[in-house]
Design an enzyme around this catalytic site. Structure first.
Site, mmCIF file in Angstrom:
data_model
loop_
_atom_site.group_PDB
_atom_site.id
_atom_site.type_symbol
_atom_site.label_atom_id
_atom_site.label_comp_id
_atom_site.label_asym_id
_atom_site.label_seq_id
_atom_site.Cartn_x
_atom_site.Cartn_y
_atom_site.Cartn_z
ATOM 1 N N ASP A 1 2.462 -1.119 -3.499
ATOM 2 C CA ASP A 1 1.276 -1.959 -3.593
ATOM 3 C C ASP A 1 0.550 -1.884 -2.247
ATOM 4 O O ASP A 1 1.174 -1.609 -1.219
ATOM 5 C CB ASP A 1 1.703 -3.399 -3.903
ATOM 6 C CG ASP A 1 0.547 -4.362 -3.831
ATOM 7 O OD1 ASP A 1 -0.486 -4.099 -4.470
ATOM 8 O OD2 ASP A 1 0.674 -5.372 -3.120
ATOM 9 N N THR B 1 -2.096 -4.383 -0.792
ATOM 10 C CA THR B 1 -2.273 -5.647 -0.079
ATOM 11 C C THR B 1 -0.942 -6.376 0.087
ATOM 12 O O THR B 1 -0.272 -6.699 -0.890
ATOM 13 C CB THR B 1 -3.258 -6.555 -0.838
ATOM 14 O OG1 THR B 1 -4.481 -5.842 -1.035
ATOM 15 C CG2 THR B 1 -3.524 -7.828 -0.060
ATOM 16 N N ASP C 1 4.922 -7.344 -3.394
ATOM 17 C CA ASP C 1 5.254 -8.680 -2.897
ATOM 18 C C ASP C 1 4.600 -9.800 -3.686
ATOM 19 O O ASP C 1 4.919 -10.966 -3.484
ATOM 20 C CB ASP C 1 4.837 -8.819 -1.425
ATOM 21 C CG ASP C 1 3.324 -8.870 -1.255
ATOM 22 O OD1 ASP C 1 2.621 -8.247 -2.073
ATOM 23 O OD2 ASP C 1 2.854 -9.528 -0.312
#
Length: 748
Positions: A436, A438, A637
């Site tokens: 991912d 960001t 996250d």
């Protein structure tokens, strides 16, 4: 079912004294039923953790760690309900469960168990096993020495007690005989103990019972040493997570007083001084300190803690003093969560463990076949004993289980929580990494990175007007401006009014301040400025497409543009480069951000491919496609990453800002902000599997060579047993090397 209670005196979850009770079930539950049972048990207030496992035979057990007193009636009701709900449960098995739950009630109430309920206590299963091995080894060695002394002093008496000698040998070998027969009857196949039992019985029938006595002594001694080494590896992480901190300093109206940690509650304020361990999760209210939080994040360098920063149970104040607002205590702390995850991880077997068990079981009949061939060709019982005292089972099974357990412990020491042995093996095979953007590739905290002002406008004037207009906004870009102004120690002027323009920005009326003019202030996107007819847009042309830009205007005239960027996580590019060195063929980035920003980050990080503006379900679909051609690690996250984390072979969360859903969904949890922990996880998986393959090769090679030498009569049965047991101990110790301090250098 038996209930076994093992009361601990150590502070296992870093907050309070825990007790442990094990319920040995009459049969194994299915995976789904075991998960339901543990979840329901952990919902009880007193229960800190509940873990199921496989016991000897076809049974299983559930082990419960709890604080205070265990609500036995609730526990028994949950266990009974889950067993009845399992369609495979028979009436007799449920009756057996009820009887043994009553035995557990007697123990938990401090009563004496009734006759026939053989329930050990206090010392614990592992200590009891070690004591059994030690007792059998001493008995074997003592009996061997006594026989040799009698033979030397009185040969006639020695010959006259042949029957007694045979009975003594059979008694010493009783455990091998019982386990060997159990394997034949229950499992319909011979096991390693069947080999040993056959060798003992063969020596008795051959009229030389004492020839197997020295071998029994050697086997029992080697079993004791091997079990000790394996248990040390499996329990290594327990010492890392313990907290000998029975008291804390509670701050009450500015006065510190010493109280037991059990009395601390969320919302209290405690003080931590140099050299003390922190027993709670919370935030710093006052003071500064260098805190070693390696037990949580794995980072060896102390972290500087000041007002507003989080601290975790299990960390140590190395220098300084701080006051902490308590947020989590007991089983809610990060440390207790780690204990629970590591406990559960030990019960999840890796495919290579099943392979080791299968191979070991297949090789036992080969030993019998070889012994039969040797006896038919030579009629020499000594050569037959050579083959019967050598097996592959111990070396293959013990070394593999030890390596997996040691790897889980070593990972936890570095702040990498691996939720099962199957994921250790998957880490070793990972060839595709999906990231991912960001919060994973980037820090996840937008920062002001560029400031462009119109002629005659100062940076301070523009930023303070923007901060005043955005004062009540919770948008990440607005927060970045507020943080920048605070860092400059500027005072934000109070606006007279403000309102949100949905999906565009903010509008506010700001009075004059510090010699700067106020007026009608617009803060937002370029589109907002164009819609409101703001003049001067042609004067500023931002060129860095990787940034997000906020435009600031006053009274219809553009004042400037603030460039805000989510910076790349430090060491991330180095981490990606090292991944390729360790067997990762493809690195893919998935992000919901714009195409332009994604392309810029992909170029900067040298990422093989990327997909921008993807939804959470799109991420999961991409992961499913990649799984068709390799072993995939997904790193994320956020909540939007949870589906992809669940579908990946190894879902991994990175950083302290990971969401609870992402952490629960992932297979590997890394609490550190350091991305090089990803490399350490991959290296640990590869090193573990490398050691397991070494152990396989060594066990098969050494034991095969010993069997060949034994069949040819080159070595005696004693030397055959020495070679076999030494090889077993060696491969177990080789597995335990994963825990060695030198490993830290290898992972760097």
């Amino acid at each position: 079912m038996q209930a076994k209670q093992n009361k601990y005196t150590k502070l296992h979850n870093g907050i309070m004294q825990l007790s442990c009770c094990r319920f040995a079930l009459g049969r194994r539950l299915s995976a789904s039923q075991a998960g339901i049972l543990c979840a329901r048990l952990r919902s009880l207030a007193a229960v800190v953790s509940a873990v199921t496992g496989a016991a000897k035979g076809s049974g299983g057990y559930v082990q419960i760690r709890y604080k205070g007193s265990l609500p036995v009636q609730q526990v028994t009701a949950i266990i009974r309900a889950v067993q009845i709900a399992d369609t495979g449960a028979s009436a007799s098995q449920n009756i057996l469960a009820s009887q043994n739950i009553l035995a557990a009630q007697n123990i938990l109430a401090g009563q004496k168990a009734s006759a026939g309920q053989n329930i050990p206590s206090a010392a614990g299963d592992d200590n009891m096993a070690m004591a059994d091995y030690r007792r059998e080894a001493i008995l074997s060695v003592g009996s061997f020495a006594a026989m040799q002394l009698l033979k030397k002093v009185s040969p006639a008496a020695f010959a006259g007690v042949k029957l007694l000698r045979s009975l003594m040998i059979l008694y010493i070998a009783r455990n091998f005989i019982r386990n060997g027969l159990t394997g034949l009857v229950r499992d319909n196949r011979p096991n390693a103990d069947t080999l040993t039992a056959t060798a003992v019985i063969a020596s008795v029938l051959a009229g030389k019972p004492e020839s197997s006595l020295s071998l029994l002594a050697l086997s029992n001694g080697a079993e004791m040493l091997t079990s000790y080494a394996a248990e040390k590896a499996r329990s290594h992480v327990s010492g890392l997570l313990d907290l000998n901190q029975p008291y804390v300093w509670l701050v009450d109206n500015g006065v510190e007083r010493k109280v037991p940690v059990q009395e601390v509650r969320a919302g209290d304020i405690i003080a931590a001084h140099t050299g003390e361990k922190i027993c709670v999760d919370g935030k710093v209210l006052e003071g500064t300190a260098a805190v070693n939080q390696s037990s949580i994040t794995g980072e060896s360098a102390p972290a500087m803690k000041r007002q507003g920063l989080p601290v975790y149970a299990g960390s140590v104040v190395e220098a300084g003093e701080i006051e902490i607002l308590v947020e989590k205590v007991g089983k809610d702390t990060s440390l207790a969560h780690i204990v629970h995850l590591v406990e559960e991880a030990q019960t999840r077997r890796a495919p290579v463990q099943n392979f080791a068990d299968t191979m070991a079981n297949l090789l036992v009949p080969i030993s019998f076949l070889g012994a039969a061939i040797v006896y038919g060709a030579t009629r020499d019982w000594q050569r037959v004993l050579n083959l019967l005292f050598i097996d592959f089972s111990c070396g293959l099974k013990l070394s593999t289980a030890t390596a997996i357990s040691a790897a889980i412990g070593a990972a936890a020491k570095k702040g990498i929580l691996v939720k099962g042995g199957n994921y250790i093996e998957a880490l070793a095979e990972t060839d595709t990494v999906v990231l991912d953007k960001t919060g994973t590739i980037t820090v996840g905290v937008p920062q002001v990175s560029a400031i462009h002002t119109a002629p005659g406008v100062s940076e301070k004037e523009m930023l303070l007007l923007a901060a005043s207009a955005e004062q009540h906004s919770v948008h990440p870009l607005s927060i970045a401006i507020q943080k920048y102004v605070q860092a400059q120690q500027w005072t934000v002027p109070q606006h007279r009014s403000s309102r949100t323009i949905v999906a565009r920005g903010m509008a506010a009326v700001v009075p004059e301040f510090e010699g700067f003019s106020g007026g009608d202030v617009l803060v937002g996107s370029c589109k907002l400025m164009q819609e409101r007819g703001v003049e001067g847009m042609e004067l500023i042309h931002p060129e860095d497409i990787s940034m997000g830009y906020i435009y600031v205007a006053r009274n219809g005239m553009l004042l400037g543009v603030i460039g805000i960027k989510d910076p790349i996580r430090p060491l991330m590019k180095k981490t990606l480069n090292q991944m390729r060195r360790y067997g990762v063929d493809e690195i893919v980035m998935l992000t919901g951000d714009s195409e332009a920003v994604a392309a810029q980050v992909a170029r900067e990080m040298d990422i093989d491919s990327y997909h921008a503006e993807v939804l959470p379900e799109d991420k999961a679909n991409y992961v499913m496609q990649l799984k068709k051609r390799g072993t995939v690690m997904m790193v994320g996250d956020g909540i939007n990453d949870a589906p992809a984390l669940a579908f990946a072979h190894v879902g991994t969360t990175l950083g302290s800002r990971q969401t609870d859903l992402a952490a629960e969904t992932s297979a590997v949890t890394i609490r550190s902000e350091d991305p090089t922990r990803l490399i350490e996880a991959l290296q640990l998986g590869r090193r573990t599997m490398g050691l397991i393959h070494q152990n396989f090769t060594a066990t098969i090679t050494v034991n095969s060579a010993a069997m060949l030498l034994g069949a040819l009569g080159v070595i005696t049965p004693l030397w055959a047993a020495i070679i076999h047991n030494t090889a077993t101990l060696a491969v177990v110790l080789n597995s335990a090397r994963i825990l060695a301090p030198a490993q830290k250098k290898l992972l760097r």
